[in-house]
Write a protein that holds these residues in place. Sequence first.
Motif, PDB file in Angstrom:
ATOM      1  N   ALA A  96       0.836  -1.215   0.000  1.00 23.71           N
ATOM      2  CA  ALA A  96       0.000   0.000   0.000  1.00 23.71           C
ATOM      3  C   ALA A  96       0.864   1.255   0.000  1.00 23.71           C
ATOM      4  N   ILE A 106       2.146   1.709  -3.486  1.00 27.97           N
ATOM      5  CA  ILE A 106       1.055   2.159  -4.365  1.00 27.97           C
ATOM      6  C   ILE A 106       0.749   3.628  -4.114  1.00 27.97           C
ATOM      7  N   ARG A 107       0.698   4.009  -2.853  1.00 24.40           N
ATOM      8  CA  ARG A 107       0.419   5.410  -2.498  1.00 24.40           C
ATOM      9  C   ARG A 107       1.511   6.327  -3.046  1.00 24.40           C
ATOM     10  N   LYS A 127       3.585   5.763  -5.591  1.00 26.58           N
ATOM     11  CA  LYS A 127       3.655   5.767  -7.054  1.00 26.58           C
ATOM     12  C   LYS A 127       2.432   6.384  -7.719  1.00 26.58           C
ATOM     13  N   HIS A 128       1.245   6.123  -7.159  1.00 23.74           N
ATOM     14  CA  HIS A 128       0.008   6.508  -7.838  1.00 23.74           C
ATOM     15  C   HIS A 128      -0.767   7.625  -7.143  1.00 23.74           C
ATOM     16  N   ALA A 186      -5.169   2.964  -1.191  1.00 24.66           N
ATOM     17  CA  ALA A 186      -3.945   2.190  -1.399  1.00 24.66           C
ATOM     18  C   ALA A 186      -4.011   0.868  -0.637  1.00 24.66           C
ATOM     19  N   ALA A 195      -6.348  -1.475  -2.646  1.00 21.32           N
ATOM     20  CA  ALA A 195      -5.671  -2.003  -3.835  1.00 21.32           C
ATOM     21  C   ALA A 195      -4.655  -3.068  -3.444  1.00 21.32           C
ATOM     22  N   ALA A 196      -3.872  -2.792  -2.422  1.00 20.26           N
ATOM     23  CA  ALA A 196      -2.860  -3.752  -1.965  1.00 20.26           C
ATOM     24  C   ALA A 196      -3.511  -5.034  -1.453  1.00 20.26           C
ATOM     25  N   VAL A 238      -3.510   1.799 -10.985  1.00 19.73           N
ATOM     26  CA  VAL A 238      -2.661   0.813 -10.322  1.00 19.73           C
ATOM     27  C   VAL A 238      -2.401  -0.369 -11.262  1.00 19.73           C
TER      28      VAL A 238
END
Length: 136
Positions: free
Chosen positions: A88, A91-92, A94-95, A102, A105-106, A127
Motif C-alpha cells: 500500500a 502504491i500510495r 507511485k500513484h 492504497a 488495492a494492496a 494501479v
Amino acid sequence: MIAFFDASALIYLIEAEEPFASKLRGELAAAAARHPDLGSAVSRLTWLECRVGPMKANDHARLAAFDGFFARPDLVWVEMTREVVELAAAIRAKHGLRTPDALQAASCLQLAGDHLFLTGDAAFKRVAGLNVAALA
C-alpha cells in the motif's frame, strides 16, 4: 477468479443504490459466466467502512444486511498484514492514492490468481496489475 469488493461497491450492492447496483450485478453475472467458481473477497477496511454509516444512523436493519454478507462462509478475508501495508505504501507513493484506497488495492493484489476489483472509484485504474471494474 475472485471478486474483491471495495467498500463503495459493497454499499451499492447491499443498499441497492441505482444505477450502480444494477451495473455491479451485471459485472458479477458476466464474471460468473466466464468463471463459474467465482469467489468473493473483502478486506477488514471494507468491513469497517460498510458498518460505519449504519452504526452512526443507528440503523440496525442496514447493519444486519451488511453483517449477513460478511458472515458468508465462502467469503475470503484479506487481513492487514505487513505485506499489505508495505505494498500500500508503494502504491500510495507511485500513484498518489489516498491511504485507505492504497490499502484496498494492496489487499486485492495479495489474492492469488485472477481477480476483479469492484469499486465506485475510477482512480484505481492507475494501479498496474489491478483488474478494475469501476461502477461510477
